[in-house]
Design an enzyme around this catalytic site. Structure first.
Site, short mmCIF file in Angstrom:
data_model
loop_
_atom_site.label_atom_id
_atom_site.label_comp_id
_atom_site.label_asym_id
_atom_site.label_seq_id
_atom_site.Cartn_x
_atom_site.Cartn_y
_atom_site.Cartn_z
N CYS A 33 30.49 47.93 34.85
CA CYS A 33 31.85 47.71 35.32
C CYS A 33 32.82 47.38 34.19
CB CYS A 33 31.87 46.58 36.34
SG CYS A 33 31.25 45.06 35.61
N ASP A 35 33.06 44.54 32.65
CA ASP A 35 33.42 43.13 32.62
C ASP A 35 32.79 42.42 31.42
OD1 ASP A 35 34.77 43.64 34.87
OD2 ASP A 35 33.45 42.58 36.24
N CYS A 58 34.96 40.28 37.75
CA CYS A 58 35.14 40.20 39.20
C CYS A 58 34.90 38.77 39.71
CB CYS A 58 34.17 41.15 39.88
SG CYS A 58 32.47 40.59 39.78
N CYS A 102 26.19 41.30 38.63
CA CYS A 102 27.15 40.32 38.10
C CYS A 102 26.41 39.06 37.65
CB CYS A 102 28.20 39.96 39.13
SG CYS A 102 28.88 41.38 40.00
FE1 FES Z 1 31.49 43.52 37.00
FE2 FES Z 1 30.82 41.87 38.83
S1 FES Z 1 31.65 43.85 39.12
S2 FES Z 1 30.47 41.67 36.76
#
Ligand code: FES
Length: 137
Positions: A33, A35, A58, A102
């Site tokens: 994602c 992140d 997120c 995550c």
């Molecule tokens: Fe990326 Fe949760 S969607 S860490």
């Protein structure tokens, strides 16, 4: 979709920020994602005295970072090393399957920060993670 505990940590995250004089820092990015999470620790007498996180991600990533810092603060390095993404997810009352990855971010950032403190290389287990199951290979 999310447990009350996830929502509570998302709305009131603990230990946010960055330790200026950190003894160990770990930063990981989630390839799925994009992140990013950074964890910094202060260690004294083998105990994690202080820990802070910064997460660009997120809600589940923020909640998992927050509870991870709570779970290992005051714990020995050895105990903290045992923390798995499953422990983190369980402490939050579970995560939806598609959000299990995550919790890897938090466990991996912590491991990297510990390895950094111990002077070890590596610790980035993201490459070995199965993002679908959220399990380390
Ligand atoms: Fe990326 Fe949760 S969607 S860490």
């Amino acid at each position: 979709m999310y447990s009350d505990k996830v929502m509570e940590h998302f709305e009131n995250p603990r230990n946010i920020g960055e330790l200026e004089d950190a003894d160990g820092v770990g930063e990981v990015g989630n390839p799925t994602c994009g992140d990013i999470m950074k964890i910094s620790i202060n260690v004294e007498d083998d105990i994690i005295q202080d820990i802070k996180f910064k997460t660009f991600g997120c809600g589940a990533a923020i909640a998992t970072s927050s509870i991870t810092t709570e779970m290992v603060k005051g714990k020995s390095i050895k105990e903290a090393q045992k923390l798995t993404n499953k422990d983190v997810a369980e402490a939050l009352g579970g995560l939806p399957p598609e959000k299990m990855h995550c919790s890897n971010l938090a466990a991996d950032a912590l491991k990297k920060a510990i390895n950094n403190y111990l002077g070890l290389n590596g610790g980035d287990m993201c490459d070995d993670c199965d993002d679908k199951s959220g399990k380390h290979q």
